[in-house]
Design a protein around this motif. Structure first.
Motif, PDB file in Angstrom:
ATOM      1  N   HIS A  14      34.911  -6.296  30.417  1.00  0.00           N
ATOM      2  CA  HIS A  14      33.470  -6.205  30.644  1.00  0.00           C
ATOM      3  C   HIS A  14      33.116  -7.484  31.398  1.00  0.00           C
ATOM      4  N   GLY A  15      33.163  -7.400  32.728  1.00  0.00           N
ATOM      5  CA  GLY A  15      33.171  -8.612  33.527  1.00  0.00           C
ATOM      6  C   GLY A  15      34.495  -9.323  33.302  1.00  0.00           C
ATOM      7  N   GLU A  16      34.449 -10.632  33.162  1.00  0.00           N
ATOM      8  CA  GLU A  16      35.664 -11.411  32.895  1.00  0.00           C
ATOM      9  C   GLU A  16      35.686 -11.913  31.456  1.00  0.00           C
ATOM     10  N   GLU A  17      34.936 -11.236  30.605  1.00  0.00           N
ATOM     11  CA  GLU A  17      34.791 -11.668  29.223  1.00  0.00           C
ATOM     12  C   GLU A  17      36.105 -11.584  28.448  1.00  0.00           C
ATOM     13  N   GLU A 351      34.025   5.951  30.570  1.00  0.00           N
ATOM     14  CA  GLU A 351      34.681   6.348  29.327  1.00  0.00           C
ATOM     15  C   GLU A 351      35.913   5.514  29.005  1.00  0.00           C
ATOM     16  N   LEU A 352      36.607   5.017  30.032  1.00  0.00           N
ATOM     17  CA  LEU A 352      37.884   4.339  29.848  1.00  0.00           C
ATOM     18  C   LEU A 352      37.902   2.997  30.577  1.00  0.00           C
ATOM     19  N   GLY A 353      38.914   2.182  30.254  1.00  0.00           N
ATOM     20  CA  GLY A 353      39.226   1.022  31.072  1.00  0.00           C
ATOM     21  C   GLY A 353      38.692  -0.300  30.599  1.00  0.00           C
ATOM     22  N   GLN A 356      34.239  -1.657  25.229  1.00  0.00           N
ATOM     23  CA  GLN A 356      32.799  -1.719  25.085  1.00  0.00           C
ATOM     24  C   GLN A 356      32.338  -0.651  24.104  1.00  0.00           C
ATOM     25  N   LYS A 357      31.279  -0.918  23.409  1.00  0.00           N
ATOM     26  CA  LYS A 357      30.724   0.040  22.459  1.00  0.00           C
ATOM     27  C   LYS A 357      30.420   1.356  23.172  1.00  0.00           C
TER      28      LYS A 357
END
Length: 403
Positions: A14-17, A351-353, A356-357
């Motif tokens: 999720h970004g570079e998080e 949906e994938l990758g 994340q909630k």
């Protein structure tokens, strides 16, 4: 049952998080929460202590051939096999993919549309295997590359009929052969096969059905024909030039380089047919240069191995990522190409990758930190698909899961 992973490094994409000592709560319905701390546990939650481990999205191999046996001459083997034999191989290969942390595969050519049937069996729960995005039989010109497993078609009318036939059969995407190839005897790898007009007809049919397309390409003119025609992904692309790269950037075309496949052929002299060795020797250096040219220019890349080709057994995605890193990518970029980048290439990024909630709980847990050492991905500790445990490394005794 809900499962909570605690004290685990999370590469969310999720970004570079990257969350250090984070928590993820999930079940078969999806990811329920991601963060530093998700609250108190209860009896309905099974907790797993992830100390010293890393959690990342399930990996996706964007170019495989379920049912192709990775023998020295896979097409020669396939032409004598019936659908039952190919299906049995696909089931066995599915387990190998999951063991390697590969929870999704994009299948780009299998005889008899076995991959479509296999996908349906996995989706229904009849068998355990990776999520499959299936092309079924590829579409080729008469005598074209891979014709042993394909629909042969010539001219726009026949090509449209072939495309519609595959869509009727339930294909998730359409695969075309835009140039010759290494494995097909009598084909010159760089030779143009389908015309730009024929390729455009396939792309139009796919677009009409909201499907994506993939084109096998080696030679420069065939690559550019496919890009101009509107294909979603260019496979292999040994002989890119600056114009081709500019076209890919302009159209948002993805590259799936399959760097590993020719290396495995060259590693086995005297085993694979001489004609394959001779073809690969002429183009393998160009393959590296083309990949680096595309990468440096910012072409979007999805990782794929071409599993099923000679000695290219299921589960070698880490070897592909290692080559990408050797040729200039960072570890983060390489893993991204096998997670969110791969999902974006097939328009499944919602949906994938990433972790994340609300997303599907396809998850992999590994020892160590793959951002520091890509080899950490080689033997996952836990693999979850749709929130269900599908593989556990039995040598890891810290937690025994019962889900």
């Amino acid at each position: 049952m809900n499962v909570k992973l605690t004290n685990v490094r999370i590469i969310t994409f999720h970004g570079e998080e990257v969350i250090e000592k984070g928590e993820v709560l999930f079940n078969e319905k999806g990811i329920l929460g991601v963060g530093q701390q998700l609250g108190e546990g209860d009896s309905a939650i099974q907790e797993i202590d992830g100390t010293g481990m890393t959690l990342l999205p399930g990996l996706m191999d964007s170019h495989v051939h379920l049912g192709m046996d990775a023998s020295p001459d896979p097409f020669a083997s396939m032409k004598d096999e019936g659908p039952e034999e190919i299906a049995l191989k696909a089931v066995q290969q599915g387990y190998q993919f999951l063991k390697a942390g590969i929870t999704s595969v994009r299948n780009l050519g299998t005889r008899y549309n076995v991959d479509i049937s296999y996908r349906n069996s996995v989706s229904s729960g009849a068998i355990v295997g990776p999520r499959v995005f299936a092309a079924g039989r590829p579409i080729v010109m008469t005598g074209g590359h891979g014709h042993v497993m394909a629909i042969e078609a010539d001219g726009c009318d026949e090509v449209r009929k072939a495309a519609r036939t595959q869509l009727k059969a339930g294909a998730d995407l359409l695969k075309v052969m835009a140039t010759g190839g290494v494995l097909t005897k009598g084909n010159e790898p760089g030779a143009t096969q389908f015309s730009e007009e024929e390729l455009r007809c396939v792309c139009q049919e796919a677009e009409n059905a909201s499907k994506t397309t993939a084109a096998h390409t080696i030679g420069t003119e065939g690559i550019k024909n496919a890009i101009r025609a509107g294909v979603t992904t260019i496979e292999h692309a040994y002989l890119l030039d600056e114009e081709a790269v500019e076209l890919m950037l302009k159209k948002g075309t993805y590259l799936v380089p399959t760097l590993l496949a020719p290396r495995l052929i060259l590693d086995k002299p005297g085993t694979v047919p001489d004609y394959m060795i001779n073809k690969v020797k002429k183009i393998i250096n160009d393959h590296k240069v083309s990949f680096q040219m595309a990468y440096k220019a910012g072409v979007p890349i999805a990782a794929g191995t071409d599993a099923g080709t000679p000695f290219n057994v299921p589960g070698l995605l880490v070897d592909e990522l290692a080559l990408m890193i050797e040729y200039g990518m960072t570890s983060f970029e390489a893993i991204y190409s096998a997670t969110l980048g791969a999902a974006r290439a097939i328009k499944m990024e919602r949906e994938l990758g990433s972790i994340q909630k609300g997303k599907i709980a396809d998850l992999v847990v590994v020892k160590g930190n793959p951002l520091e050492d890509i080899e950490c991905l080689r033997e996952p500790v836990y693999v979850f698909a749709n929130g269900r445990l599908v593989h556990q490394n039995t040598s890891h005794k810290k937690e025994e899961l019962t889900v």
